[in-house]
Design a protein around this motif. Structure first.
Motif, short mmCIF file in Angstrom:
data_model
loop_
_atom_site.label_atom_id
_atom_site.label_comp_id
_atom_site.label_asym_id
_atom_site.label_seq_id
_atom_site.Cartn_x
_atom_site.Cartn_y
_atom_site.Cartn_z
N SER A 13 2.25 1.61 -3.54
CA SER A 13 1.00 2.34 -4.31
C SER A 13 0.96 3.87 -4.00
O SER A 13 0.64 4.26 -5.01
N ASN A 14 0.86 4.14 -2.82
CA ASN A 14 0.70 5.67 -2.43
C ASN A 14 1.82 6.48 -2.98
O ASN A 14 1.69 7.74 -3.53
N ASN A 15 3.11 5.78 -3.21
CA ASN A 15 4.15 6.57 -3.81
C ASN A 15 4.35 6.64 -5.38
O ASN A 15 4.87 7.35 -6.04
N ALA A 30 0.66 -1.06 -0.10
CA ALA A 30 0.00 0.14 -0.08
C ALA A 30 1.02 1.35 -0.11
O ALA A 30 0.62 2.20 -0.72
N GLU A 31 1.86 1.40 0.92
CA GLU A 31 2.89 2.26 0.86
C GLU A 31 3.47 2.60 -0.56
O GLU A 31 3.63 3.82 -0.90
N GLN A 40 2.04 7.75 -7.43
CA GLN A 40 1.72 9.05 -7.90
C GLN A 40 3.05 9.84 -8.24
O GLN A 40 2.85 10.67 -9.32
#
Length: 126
Positions: free
Chosen positions: A7-9, A4-5, A11
């Protein structure tokens, strides 16, 4: 967690690719109108490509490790179940053995009977 971390990065890397595309478009216009090429842009492009490849490698490693952890978790559950079954079997066998041995031996026929009963738990393992 870690996926998840990552995936957040994602962008950040999408923005980086977008800005690189815009800079390349400006560079192409400079080449057409002034016959000038931005050497720094080529170096930045190469650095960003390496960074993106590294980032994709990290994502791939996280996916691989996550699958491996899931598989290990399933194996651990299997071993835990087998362990629990074996501990329960040992407990029950010990209780049976203690009950059998609590009966006093009076003659050879009761000894024979007790020995036969003691063999029963051993044959239930298979």
């Amino acid at each position: 967690g870690m996926r998840a971390e990552v995936s957040n990065n994602q962008q950040i890397f999408n923005n980086l690719e977008s800005e690189l595309s815009k800079a390349k478009a400006v560079n192409e216009r400079m080449i057409r109108s002034h016959s000038e090429r931005d050497v720094d842009l080529d170096r930045y492009h190469e650095s960003i490509q390496q960074l993106l490849e590294h980032w994709q490698g990290i994502q791939g490693q996280i996916d691989t490790r996550s699958r491996e952890l899931d598989q290990l978790g399933r194996h651990l559950t299997y071993y835990r179940d087998a362990y629990d079954w074996l501990i329960q079997w040992i407990r029950e066998t010990k209780e049976r053995q203690e009950k059998i041995q609590a009966v006093p031996i009076r003659d050879s026929s009761s000894l024979k009977q007790q020995l036969q009963q003691e063999q029963v738990p051993a044959t239930t393992v298979g």
